[in-house]
Design a protein around this motif. Structure first.
Motif, PDB file in Angstrom:
ATOM      1  N   VAL A  41     -13.073  15.614 -27.853  1.00 53.49           N
ATOM      2  CA  VAL A  41     -12.396  14.358 -28.202  1.00 53.49           C
ATOM      3  C   VAL A  41     -11.164  14.163 -27.320  1.00 53.49           C
ATOM      4  CG1 VAL A  41     -11.065  13.201 -30.023  1.00 53.49           C
ATOM      5  CG2 VAL A  41     -13.286  14.214 -30.555  1.00 53.49           C
ATOM      6  N   PHE A  42     -10.437  15.245 -27.047  1.00 53.30           N
ATOM      7  CA  PHE A  42      -9.250  15.148 -26.195  1.00 53.30           C
ATOM      8  C   PHE A  42      -9.626  14.819 -24.749  1.00 53.30           C
ATOM      9  CE2 PHE A  42      -6.314  17.386 -23.244  1.00 53.30           C
ATOM     10  CZ  PHE A  42      -5.210  16.569 -23.419  1.00 53.30           C
ATOM     11  N   LEU A  43     -10.652  15.501 -24.215  1.00 50.70           N
ATOM     12  CA  LEU A  43     -11.016  15.326 -22.812  1.00 50.70           C
ATOM     13  C   LEU A  43     -11.798  14.053 -22.527  1.00 50.70           C
ATOM     14  CD1 LEU A  43     -12.078  18.979 -21.883  1.00 50.70           C
ATOM     15  CD2 LEU A  43      -9.905  17.826 -21.351  1.00 50.70           C
ATOM     16  N   GLU A  44     -12.462  13.493 -23.522  1.00 58.15           N
ATOM     17  CA  GLU A  44     -13.372  12.364 -23.323  1.00 58.15           C
ATOM     18  C   GLU A  44     -12.722  11.175 -22.604  1.00 58.15           C
ATOM     19  OE1 GLU A  44     -15.308   8.761 -23.795  1.00 58.15           O
ATOM     20  OE2 GLU A  44     -13.682   9.194 -25.174  1.00 58.15           O
ATOM     21  N   PRO A  45     -11.506  10.737 -22.940  1.00 59.12           N
ATOM     22  CA  PRO A  45     -10.944   9.580 -22.222  1.00 59.12           C
ATOM     23  C   PRO A  45     -10.373   9.917 -20.843  1.00 59.12           C
ATOM     24  CG  PRO A  45      -9.429  10.280 -23.939  1.00 59.12           C
ATOM     25  CD  PRO A  45     -10.678  11.115 -24.081  1.00 59.12           C
ATOM     26  N   LEU A  46     -10.269  11.205 -20.508  1.00 59.12           N
ATOM     27  CA  LEU A  46      -9.721  11.606 -19.218  1.00 59.12           C
ATOM     28  C   LEU A  46     -10.780  11.488 -18.128  1.00 59.12           C
ATOM     29  CD1 LEU A  46      -7.799  14.863 -20.263  1.00 59.12           C
ATOM     30  CD2 LEU A  46      -7.019  12.494 -20.366  1.00 59.12           C
ATOM     31  N   THR A  47     -10.352  11.373 -16.899  1.00 59.90           N
ATOM     32  CA  THR A  47     -11.269  11.342 -15.762  1.00 59.90           C
ATOM     33  C   THR A  47     -11.582  12.772 -15.357  1.00 59.90           C
ATOM     34  OG1 THR A  47     -10.337   9.244 -15.019  1.00 59.90           O
ATOM     35  CG2 THR A  47     -11.565  10.535 -13.393  1.00 59.90           C
ATOM     36  N   HIS A  48     -12.863  13.076 -15.253  1.00 62.64           N
ATOM     37  CA  HIS A  48     -13.309  14.404 -14.833  1.00 62.64           C
ATOM     38  C   HIS A  48     -13.516  14.370 -13.327  1.00 62.64           C
ATOM     39  CE1 HIS A  48     -16.787  17.534 -14.784  1.00 62.64           C
ATOM     40  NE2 HIS A  48     -15.660  18.055 -14.331  1.00 62.64           N
ATOM     41  N   ASP A  49     -12.794  15.210 -12.597  1.00 62.20           N
ATOM     42  CA  ASP A  49     -12.907  15.294 -11.142  1.00 62.20           C
ATOM     43  C   ASP A  49     -13.956  16.356 -10.803  1.00 62.20           C
ATOM     44  OD1 ASP A  49     -12.665  15.524  -8.424  1.00 62.20           O
ATOM     45  OD2 ASP A  49     -10.489  15.829  -8.422  1.00 62.20           O
ATOM     46  N   THR A  50     -15.209  15.943 -10.690  1.00 65.44           N
ATOM     47  CA  THR A  50     -16.300  16.890 -10.458  1.00 65.44           C
ATOM     48  C   THR A  50     -16.157  17.606  -9.114  1.00 65.44           C
ATOM     49  OG1 THR A  50     -17.684  15.097  -9.594  1.00 65.44           O
ATOM     50  CG2 THR A  50     -17.944  15.667 -11.927  1.00 65.44           C
ATOM     51  N   ASP A  51     -15.497  16.988  -8.146  1.00 65.83           N
ATOM     52  CA  ASP A  51     -15.299  17.642  -6.843  1.00 65.83           C
ATOM     53  C   ASP A  51     -14.341  18.824  -6.947  1.00 65.83           C
ATOM     54  OD1 ASP A  51     -16.982  15.832  -5.596  1.00 65.83           O
ATOM     55  OD2 ASP A  51     -15.346  14.488  -5.015  1.00 65.83           O
ATOM     56  N   ALA A  52     -13.524  18.871  -8.000  1.00 63.38           N
ATOM     57  CA  ALA A  52     -12.542  19.949  -8.160  1.00 63.38           C
ATOM     58  C   ALA A  52     -13.041  21.066  -9.076  1.00 63.38           C
ATOM     59  CB  ALA A  52     -11.235  19.385  -8.711  1.00 63.38           C
ATOM     60  N   ASP A  53     -14.246  20.909  -9.652  1.00 59.61           N
ATOM     61  CA  ASP A  53     -14.798  21.969 -10.506  1.00 59.61           C
ATOM     62  C   ASP A  53     -14.950  23.251  -9.701  1.00 59.61           C
ATOM     63  OD1 ASP A  53     -14.919  20.250 -12.632  1.00 59.61           O
ATOM     64  OD2 ASP A  53     -17.095  20.006 -12.584  1.00 59.61           O
ATOM     65  N   ARG A  54     -14.668  24.373 -10.353  1.00 52.06           N
ATOM     66  CA  ARG A  54     -14.755  25.666  -9.673  1.00 52.06           C
ATOM     67  C   ARG A  54     -15.956  26.456 -10.194  1.00 52.06           C
ATOM     68  NH1 ARG A  54      -8.624  26.824 -10.704  1.00 52.06           N
ATOM     69  NH2 ARG A  54      -9.496  28.486 -11.947  1.00 52.06           N
ATOM     70  N   VAL A  55     -16.394  27.402  -9.395  1.00 50.28           N
ATOM     71  CA  VAL A  55     -17.565  28.200  -9.758  1.00 50.28           C
ATOM     72  C   VAL A  55     -17.291  29.093 -10.966  1.00 50.28           C
ATOM     73  CG1 VAL A  55     -18.612  28.189  -7.476  1.00 50.28           C
ATOM     74  CG2 VAL A  55     -16.996  29.988  -8.061  1.00 50.28           C
TER      75      VAL A  55
END
Length: 134
Positions: free
Chosen positions: A43-57
């Motif tokens: 619920v907290f993360l849902e309105p935020l923008t997820h930067d998929t290019d910054a995801d780490r392994v």
């Protein structure tokens, strides 16, 4: 276990940790556990923008909104989440505290068992700050 969700109350040392001027990245860690932790964090993360290019392994995901970022990752030693709220610049403290207040509100509004523990993290230099030095 009952719900235990304290608000973030920064120490004076946290405010004094400003080693790189406006290039200082101020950070606080939130560890969220309990049966309803997954739902609360979602619920907290849902309105935020997820930067998929910054995801780490290693499973760390980066989200952002306005003047703050959130690194989210599952806790390895127990069921739950580790969120690191961070911001830099003149409004860094205000942005992190606003994000912490929003997280607190979202967790309090989530039905079910949720526990929250805050940890102030040492300030670091903001990523990319060295690119702007003369």
């Amino acid at each position: 276990m009952p719900t235990d969700i304290p608000p973030f109350r920064p120490s004076s040392q946290w405010y004094e940790d400003w080693p790189f001027g406006v290039d200082t990245l101020v950070r606080v860690e939130a560890r969220i556990t309990g049966a309803a932790a997954d739902r609360a964090v979602s619920v907290f993360l849902e309105p935020l923008t997820h930067d998929t290019d910054a995801d780490r392994v290693d499973g760390v995901r980066l989200h952002y909104w306005g003047g703050f970022t959130v690194e989210s990752s599952a806790l390895i030693d127990e069921n739950g989440w580790r969120l690191v709220l961070a911001s830099a610049g003149e409004d860094g403290f205000d942005s992190v505290e606003s994000a912490a207040d929003d997280l607190f509100d979202k967790l309090r509004a989530t039905p079910g068992e949720v526990r929250l523990v805050w940890h102030e993290l040492p300030a670091t230099r903001a990523p990319g700050a060295e690119l702007y030095e003369g």
